[in-house]
Design a protein around this motif. Structure first.
Motif, mmCIF file in Angstrom:
data_model
loop_
_atom_site.group_PDB
_atom_site.id
_atom_site.type_symbol
_atom_site.label_atom_id
_atom_site.label_comp_id
_atom_site.label_asym_id
_atom_site.label_seq_id
_atom_site.Cartn_x
_atom_site.Cartn_y
_atom_site.Cartn_z
ATOM 1 N N LEU A 1 -20.340 12.366 70.311
ATOM 2 C CA LEU A 1 -19.197 12.772 71.124
ATOM 3 C C LEU A 1 -18.459 13.930 70.454
ATOM 4 C CD1 LEU A 1 -17.301 12.378 73.542
ATOM 5 C CD2 LEU A 1 -16.064 10.668 72.181
ATOM 6 N N GLU A 2 -18.298 13.844 69.137
ATOM 7 C CA GLU A 2 -17.626 14.923 68.405
ATOM 8 C C GLU A 2 -18.418 16.221 68.510
ATOM 9 O OE1 GLU A 2 -16.900 15.435 63.851
ATOM 10 O OE2 GLU A 2 -15.414 14.011 64.614
ATOM 11 N N ARG A 3 -19.760 16.134 68.458
ATOM 12 C CA ARG A 3 -20.586 17.351 68.610
ATOM 13 C C ARG A 3 -20.411 17.961 69.991
ATOM 14 N NH1 ARG A 3 -26.615 16.424 66.905
ATOM 15 N NH2 ARG A 3 -26.799 18.481 67.856
ATOM 16 N N VAL A 4 -20.287 17.116 71.003
ATOM 17 C CA VAL A 4 -20.065 17.610 72.370
ATOM 18 C C VAL A 4 -18.736 18.356 72.431
ATOM 19 C CG1 VAL A 4 -19.556 16.892 74.747
ATOM 20 C CG2 VAL A 4 -21.513 15.894 73.529
ATOM 21 N N ILE A 5 -17.673 17.729 71.916
ATOM 22 C CA ILE A 5 -16.347 18.356 71.954
ATOM 23 C C ILE A 5 -16.345 19.640 71.125
ATOM 24 C CG2 ILE A 5 -13.913 18.043 71.334
ATOM 25 C CD1 ILE A 5 -14.345 15.025 72.033
ATOM 26 N N ASP A 6 -17.023 19.614 69.982
ATOM 27 C CA ASP A 6 -17.134 20.799 69.130
ATOM 28 C C ASP A 6 -17.795 21.951 69.900
ATOM 29 O OD1 ASP A 6 -16.704 21.658 66.261
ATOM 30 O OD2 ASP A 6 -18.823 22.166 66.475
ATOM 31 N N ASN A 7 -18.867 21.624 70.612
ATOM 32 C CA ASN A 7 -19.579 22.638 71.393
ATOM 33 C C ASN A 7 -18.662 23.226 72.468
ATOM 34 O OD1 ASN A 7 -21.358 23.611 73.691
ATOM 35 N ND2 ASN A 7 -22.909 23.160 72.159
ATOM 36 N N LEU A 8 -17.909 22.358 73.152
ATOM 37 C CA LEU A 8 -17.012 22.833 74.213
ATOM 38 C C LEU A 8 -15.893 23.701 73.635
ATOM 39 C CD1 LEU A 8 -16.730 19.673 76.513
ATOM 40 C CD2 LEU A 8 -18.344 21.584 76.653
ATOM 41 N N ILE A 9 -15.359 23.311 72.467
ATOM 42 C CA ILE A 9 -14.301 24.116 71.835
ATOM 43 C C ILE A 9 -14.866 25.465 71.395
ATOM 44 C CG2 ILE A 9 -12.800 24.294 69.799
ATOM 45 C CD1 ILE A 9 -12.307 21.251 70.097
ATOM 46 N N ASN A 10 -16.052 25.462 70.797
ATOM 47 C CA ASN A 10 -16.664 26.734 70.382
ATOM 48 C C ASN A 10 -16.888 27.658 71.578
ATOM 49 O OD1 ASN A 10 -16.665 25.930 67.712
ATOM 50 N ND2 ASN A 10 -18.794 25.243 67.734
ATOM 51 N N ASN A 11 -17.366 27.100 72.690
ATOM 52 C CA ASN A 11 -17.550 27.904 73.906
ATOM 53 C C ASN A 11 -16.214 28.471 74.368
ATOM 54 O OD1 ASN A 11 -20.268 27.312 73.928
ATOM 55 N ND2 ASN A 11 -20.180 25.920 75.673
ATOM 56 N N ALA A 12 -15.176 27.624 74.336
ATOM 57 C CA ALA A 12 -13.852 28.056 74.789
ATOM 58 C C ALA A 12 -13.336 29.213 73.935
ATOM 59 C CB ALA A 12 -12.870 26.876 74.739
ATOM 60 N N ILE A 13 -13.530 29.106 72.610
ATOM 61 C CA ILE A 13 -13.063 30.163 71.709
ATOM 62 C C ILE A 13 -13.819 31.462 71.973
ATOM 63 C CG2 ILE A 13 -13.040 30.901 69.289
ATOM 64 C CD1 ILE A 13 -12.470 27.867 68.697
ATOM 65 N N GLU A 14 -15.135 31.346 72.140
ATOM 66 C CA GLU A 14 -15.944 32.546 72.381
ATOM 67 C C GLU A 14 -15.564 33.232 73.688
ATOM 68 O OE1 GLU A 14 -20.092 31.545 71.917
ATOM 69 O OE2 GLU A 14 -19.713 30.700 69.931
ATOM 70 N N ALA A 15 -15.012 32.456 74.635
ATOM 71 C CA ALA A 15 -14.657 33.022 75.938
ATOM 72 C C ALA A 15 -13.202 33.474 76.011
ATOM 73 C CB ALA A 15 -14.917 31.982 77.032
ATOM 74 N N THR A 16 -12.437 33.210 74.944
ATOM 75 C CA THR A 16 -11.004 33.503 74.977
ATOM 76 C C THR A 16 -10.678 34.691 74.090
ATOM 77 O OG1 THR A 16 -10.560 31.150 75.337
ATOM 78 C CG2 THR A 16 -8.706 32.495 74.626
ATOM 79 N N PRO A 17 -10.353 35.821 74.713
ATOM 80 C CA PRO A 17 -10.070 37.009 73.905
ATOM 81 C C PRO A 17 -8.715 36.974 73.198
ATOM 82 C CG PRO A 17 -9.917 37.521 76.255
ATOM 83 C CD PRO A 17 -10.341 36.085 76.150
ATOM 84 N N ASP A 18 -7.776 36.184 73.706
ATOM 85 C CA ASP A 18 -6.420 36.182 73.170
ATOM 86 C C ASP A 18 -6.173 34.929 72.336
ATOM 87 O OD1 ASP A 18 -3.732 36.253 72.640
ATOM 88 O OD2 ASP A 18 -3.089 36.336 74.734
ATOM 89 N N ALA A 19 -6.118 35.091 71.018
ATOM 90 C CA ALA A 19 -5.935 33.953 70.109
ATOM 91 C C ALA A 19 -4.554 33.317 70.243
ATOM 92 C CB ALA A 19 -6.168 34.388 68.662
#
Length: 159
Positions: free
Chosen positions: A55-73
């Protein structure tokens, strides 16, 4: 799909472990930040039948995708937990570029190998869907519009 071999994880344990993981993840992804939003009704003593590490790997993957798609930190990645109709929902939302129509179509069709990333392999979201589905749950894209962010929700049965 034999869940019996996986120890049940109660919701308070899950919240505690996710808080620790998200604090660690937030350090790793600076200057991005993660807002962790736990709904007030999350005091249930019920649990879920899922391997926490997966479950943590799934959430990690989703967070990584979100960061890669978000230009504004300055815009946080929001991870929300709630209980709806006997199910635990975990939502990961961003304000990034959103999924293109082709990415959304590939996500909905369970195909592997589709990626919009220069170094991607197209196995991240299919892996996530497989883990969640094996635990009796589903992962859905609630909203994704090009340029307006994306919200993915995991829904898992509470026992």
């Amino acid at each position: 799909n034999d869940h019996a071999s996986v120890p049940a994880l109660n919701v308070p344990q899950l919240i505690g472990r996710l808080k620790n993981y998200l604090a660690y993840k937030a350090e790793e992804i600076q200057p991005f930040r993660i807002d962790f939003d736990v709904a007030p009704e999350m005091t249930t003593s019920k649990g879920l039948q899922i391997d926490y590490a997966l479950l943590e790997r799934v959430i990690d993957n989703l967070i990584n995708n979100a960061i890669e798609a978000t230009p504004d930190a300055n815009q946080p990645i929001v991870v929300s937990l709630s209980c709806v109709a006997g199910r635990l929902t975990i939502e990961v939302a961003d304000t990034g570029t959103g999924m293109s129509e082709s990415a959304l179509a590939a996500f909905k069709s369970d195909s592997t190998g589709f990626t919009s990333k220069a170094n991607g392999h197209g196995i991240g979201l299919p892996f996530c869907k497989q883990v969640i589905s094996q635990a009796g749950g589903e992962i859905t894209c609630i909203s994704s519009q090009d340029g307006e962010g994306c919200s993915l929700t995991l829904s898992l049965p509470l026992i």
